[in-house]
Motif scaffolding. Structure first.
Motif, PDB file in Angstrom:
ATOM      1  N   VAL A 113       0.844  -1.196   0.000  1.00  0.00           N
ATOM      2  CA  VAL A 113       0.000   0.000   0.000  1.00  0.00           C
ATOM      3  C   VAL A 113       0.879   1.247   0.000  1.00  0.00           C
ATOM      4  O   VAL A 113       0.648   2.199  -0.755  1.00  0.00           O
ATOM      5  CB  VAL A 113      -0.951   0.017   1.213  1.00  0.00           C
ATOM      6  CG1 VAL A 113      -1.683   1.354   1.313  1.00  0.00           C
ATOM      7  CG2 VAL A 113      -1.953  -1.126   1.121  1.00  0.00           C
ATOM      8  N   LEU A 135      -5.994  -0.803   6.693  1.00  0.00           N
ATOM      9  CA  LEU A 135      -7.159  -0.226   6.007  1.00  0.00           C
ATOM     10  C   LEU A 135      -7.286   1.262   6.324  1.00  0.00           C
ATOM     11  O   LEU A 135      -7.603   2.075   5.444  1.00  0.00           O
ATOM     12  CB  LEU A 135      -8.438  -0.970   6.396  1.00  0.00           C
ATOM     13  CG  LEU A 135      -8.503  -2.457   6.036  1.00  0.00           C
ATOM     14  CD1 LEU A 135      -9.861  -3.036   6.410  1.00  0.00           C
ATOM     15  CD2 LEU A 135      -8.236  -2.675   4.547  1.00  0.00           C
ATOM     16  N   GLU A 160      -4.587   3.097   4.304  1.00  0.00           N
ATOM     17  CA  GLU A 160      -4.963   3.338   2.904  1.00  0.00           C
ATOM     18  C   GLU A 160      -6.045   4.405   2.797  1.00  0.00           C
ATOM     19  O   GLU A 160      -6.046   5.216   1.868  1.00  0.00           O
ATOM     20  CB  GLU A 160      -5.433   2.039   2.254  1.00  0.00           C
ATOM     21  CG  GLU A 160      -5.709   2.184   0.766  1.00  0.00           C
ATOM     22  CD  GLU A 160      -6.017   0.872   0.067  1.00  0.00           C
ATOM     23  OE1 GLU A 160      -6.443   0.922  -1.099  1.00  0.00           O
ATOM     24  OE2 GLU A 160      -5.836  -0.195   0.691  1.00  0.00           O
ATOM     25  N   ALA A 161      -6.974   4.405   3.759  1.00  0.00           N
ATOM     26  CA  ALA A 161      -8.040   5.420   3.734  1.00  0.00           C
ATOM     27  C   ALA A 161      -7.449   6.816   3.882  1.00  0.00           C
ATOM     28  O   ALA A 161      -7.856   7.753   3.185  1.00  0.00           O
ATOM     29  CB  ALA A 161      -9.040   5.143   4.857  1.00  0.00           C
ATOM     30  N   SER A 204      -5.476   7.732   0.629  1.00  0.00           N
ATOM     31  CA  SER A 204      -6.330   7.941  -0.543  1.00  0.00           C
ATOM     32  C   SER A 204      -7.350   9.050  -0.357  1.00  0.00           C
ATOM     33  O   SER A 204      -7.864   9.600  -1.332  1.00  0.00           O
ATOM     34  CB  SER A 204      -7.067   6.644  -0.887  1.00  0.00           C
ATOM     35  OG  SER A 204      -7.973   6.294   0.160  1.00  0.00           O
ATOM     36  N   GLN A 245     -10.221   8.490   0.905  1.00  0.00           N
ATOM     37  CA  GLN A 245     -11.531   7.850   0.773  1.00  0.00           C
ATOM     38  C   GLN A 245     -12.040   7.401   2.142  1.00  0.00           C
ATOM     39  O   GLN A 245     -11.244   7.167   3.062  1.00  0.00           O
ATOM     40  CB  GLN A 245     -11.434   6.640  -0.152  1.00  0.00           C
ATOM     41  CG  GLN A 245     -11.040   6.971  -1.584  1.00  0.00           C
ATOM     42  CD  GLN A 245     -10.943   5.732  -2.442  1.00  0.00           C
ATOM     43  OE1 GLN A 245     -11.458   4.675  -2.096  1.00  0.00           O
ATOM     44  NE2 GLN A 245     -10.261   5.849  -3.580  1.00  0.00           N
ATOM     45  N   TYR A 296     -13.279   5.102   5.152  1.00  0.00           N
ATOM     46  CA  TYR A 296     -12.818   3.784   5.600  1.00  0.00           C
ATOM     47  C   TYR A 296     -13.724   2.682   5.060  1.00  0.00           C
ATOM     48  O   TYR A 296     -13.251   1.607   4.658  1.00  0.00           O
ATOM     49  CB  TYR A 296     -12.795   3.749   7.127  1.00  0.00           C
ATOM     50  CG  TYR A 296     -12.361   2.426   7.719  1.00  0.00           C
ATOM     51  CD1 TYR A 296     -11.017   2.165   7.972  1.00  0.00           C
ATOM     52  CD2 TYR A 296     -13.293   1.438   8.028  1.00  0.00           C
ATOM     53  CE1 TYR A 296     -10.607   0.949   8.519  1.00  0.00           C
ATOM     54  CE2 TYR A 296     -12.899   0.221   8.562  1.00  0.00           C
ATOM     55  CZ  TYR A 296     -11.558  -0.021   8.810  1.00  0.00           C
ATOM     56  OH  TYR A 296     -11.170  -1.227   9.332  1.00  0.00           O
ATOM     57  N   GLU A 326     -15.346   2.503   2.312  1.00  0.00           N
ATOM     58  CA  GLU A 326     -15.079   2.207   0.908  1.00  0.00           C
ATOM     59  C   GLU A 326     -13.817   1.361   0.753  1.00  0.00           C
ATOM     60  O   GLU A 326     -13.760   0.467  -0.103  1.00  0.00           O
ATOM     61  CB  GLU A 326     -14.941   3.512   0.107  1.00  0.00           C
ATOM     62  CG  GLU A 326     -16.254   4.259  -0.057  1.00  0.00           C
ATOM     63  CD  GLU A 326     -16.126   5.456  -0.990  1.00  0.00           C
ATOM     64  OE1 GLU A 326     -15.128   5.508  -1.755  1.00  0.00           O
ATOM     65  OE2 GLU A 326     -17.007   6.322  -0.967  1.00  0.00           O
ATOM     66  N   ILE A 327     -12.820   1.654   1.553  1.00  0.00           N
ATOM     67  CA  ILE A 327     -11.590   0.863   1.498  1.00  0.00           C
ATOM     68  C   ILE A 327     -11.873  -0.562   1.953  1.00  0.00           C
ATOM     69  O   ILE A 327     -11.380  -1.527   1.352  1.00  0.00           O
ATOM     70  CB  ILE A 327     -10.491   1.492   2.391  1.00  0.00           C
ATOM     71  CG1 ILE A 327     -10.157   2.903   1.902  1.00  0.00           C
ATOM     72  CG2 ILE A 327      -9.249   0.621   2.412  1.00  0.00           C
ATOM     73  CD1 ILE A 327      -9.639   2.968   0.474  1.00  0.00           C
ATOM     74  N   ARG A 328     -12.676  -0.701   2.990  1.00  0.00           N
ATOM     75  CA  ARG A 328     -13.028  -2.038   3.473  1.00  0.00           C
ATOM     76  C   ARG A 328     -13.786  -2.808   2.400  1.00  0.00           C
ATOM     77  O   ARG A 328     -13.528  -3.987   2.156  1.00  0.00           O
ATOM     78  CB  ARG A 328     -13.861  -1.937   4.749  1.00  0.00           C
ATOM     79  CG  ARG A 328     -14.237  -3.301   5.327  1.00  0.00           C
ATOM     80  CD  ARG A 328     -14.983  -3.186   6.645  1.00  0.00           C
ATOM     81  NE  ARG A 328     -15.356  -4.498   7.132  1.00  0.00           N
ATOM     82  CZ  ARG A 328     -14.540  -5.309   7.793  1.00  0.00           C
ATOM     83  NH1 ARG A 328     -13.311  -4.921   8.059  1.00  0.00           N
ATOM     84  NH2 ARG A 328     -14.962  -6.493   8.200  1.00  0.00           N
ATOM     85  N   LYS A 365     -13.617  -2.352  -0.767  1.00  0.00           N
ATOM     86  CA  LYS A 365     -12.673  -2.619  -1.859  1.00  0.00           C
ATOM     87  C   LYS A 365     -11.967  -3.953  -1.662  1.00  0.00           C
ATOM     88  O   LYS A 365     -11.780  -4.723  -2.619  1.00  0.00           O
ATOM     89  CB  LYS A 365     -11.643  -1.487  -1.939  1.00  0.00           C
ATOM     90  CG  LYS A 365     -10.465  -1.754  -2.869  1.00  0.00           C
ATOM     91  CD  LYS A 365      -9.446  -0.640  -2.771  1.00  0.00           C
ATOM     92  CE  LYS A 365      -8.161  -0.967  -3.529  1.00  0.00           C
ATOM     93  NZ  LYS A 365      -7.146   0.104  -3.378  1.00  0.00           N
ATOM     94  N   HIS A 366     -11.591  -4.255  -0.424  1.00  0.00           N
ATOM     95  CA  HIS A 366     -10.816  -5.469  -0.150  1.00  0.00           C
ATOM     96  C   HIS A 366     -11.669  -6.662   0.267  1.00  0.00           C
ATOM     97  O   HIS A 366     -11.284  -7.810   0.036  1.00  0.00           O
ATOM     98  CB  HIS A 366      -9.774  -5.187   0.938  1.00  0.00           C
ATOM     99  CG  HIS A 366      -8.713  -4.224   0.516  1.00  0.00           C
ATOM    100  ND1 HIS A 366      -7.712  -4.552  -0.372  1.00  0.00           N
ATOM    101  CD2 HIS A 366      -8.507  -2.912   0.836  1.00  0.00           C
ATOM    102  CE1 HIS A 366      -6.925  -3.515  -0.570  1.00  0.00           C
ATOM    103  NE2 HIS A 366      -7.384  -2.502   0.156  1.00  0.00           N
TER     104      HIS A 366
END
Length: 261
Positions: free
Chosen positions: A8, A68, A71-72, A75, A77, A79, A81-83, A85-86
């Motif tokens: 990441v 997570l 990355e949030a 990015s 974005q 949290y 949405e990141i969750r 995503k994965h």
């Protein structure tokens, strides 16, 4: 499976200390506070990535968390949405009764049933949820009534503070999330805008205040007893007006019988 925090960081172009790159503790420049980017700090790397536990921390600004969250933040974005995503979006929502923890279930008498017979518990989740809502409503009423009584005590700051501490402890014991905060939120509202449980609590609180005022007895035990007694009387009065059999008002017991069978 969680994404790898090192990948990441690489994806978002973080600047690494090449000596630690790929090791359990990988050091890099903190892009959140940017303190180690300042002149004269070229050799500093305040951000630490734990490539084994997939967590991060900046030892200067203190920002930290899991991969997570990392990355949030990188990015911009949410949290959630990141969750997604994965791990994808949960297709079937969790029933509210399933979200009640063991202490909450124990409070309304369902913890052992869930532990002993998970399948039967699942079939009776609506009963469990109804029991919790009844319990939550009753505790909101009674605690708001106590709060109202305490709020009317004048010229006794120490006494009032001690009683408020008692109510706060009692709120925590109920296992109802942020109960005391909910009392405060309702108290500052106009009376007409308050929730039904707050309006009912005011009715009981005022009656309890009159009892305490008549005897000038503000011992917390007596106030609690007054509130509990007056709430019981009000409940019985409502049951009689609706012509309901009191023996059929306890859904918890009915739910337990159904589950036991």
């Amino acid at each position: 499976m969680l994404p790898e925090i090192l990948k990441v960081a690489e994806e978002y172009g973080l600047t690494f200390n090449h000596r630690t790159h790929g090791k359990k503790e990988t050091l890099c420049k903190c892009v959140f506070c940017e303190e180690d980017f300042k002149p004269g700090k070229g050799h500093k790397y305040y951000m630490s990535l734990n490539t084994q536990d997939q967590v991060f921390k900046c030892w200067f600004c203190g920002v930290s968390g899991g991969v997570l969250d990392f990355e949030a933040k990188l990015s911009g974005q949410p949290y959630s949405e990141i969750r997604s995503k994965h791990f994808g979006v949960r297709k079937k929502p969790v029933h509210p009764a399933e979200k009640l923890n063991t202490r909450q279930l124990r409070t309304i008498g369902w913890a052992e049933y869930k532990r002993k017979n998970r399948t039967a518990f699942k079939k009776n989740r609506e009963i469990v949820l109804r029991d919790w809502k009844i319990y939550e409503y009753e505790e909101l009423v009674k605690h708001f009534a106590m709060f109202i009584v305490i709020a009317h005590i004048e010229n006794q700051d120490d006494r009032q503070n001690n009683l408020l501490q008692f109510v706060m402890q009692s709120c925590r014991a109920t296992q109802i999330h942020l109960l005391f905060n909910r009392l405060l939120a309702e108290y500052v509202k106009e009376e007409a805008d308050r929730a039904d449980w707050a309006k009912e609590g005011i009715e009981i609180g005022r009656a309890s205040w009159k009892v305490a005022l008549s005897t000038y007895d503000f011992e917390m035990e007596k106030v609690v007893l007054n509130v509990a007694f007056l709430y019981h009387m009000l409940k019985m009065d409502k049951i009689q007006k609706l012509n309901i059999d009191p023996n059929k008002t306890n859904s918890l017991e009915n739910g337990k019988m159904s589950l036991a069978n």
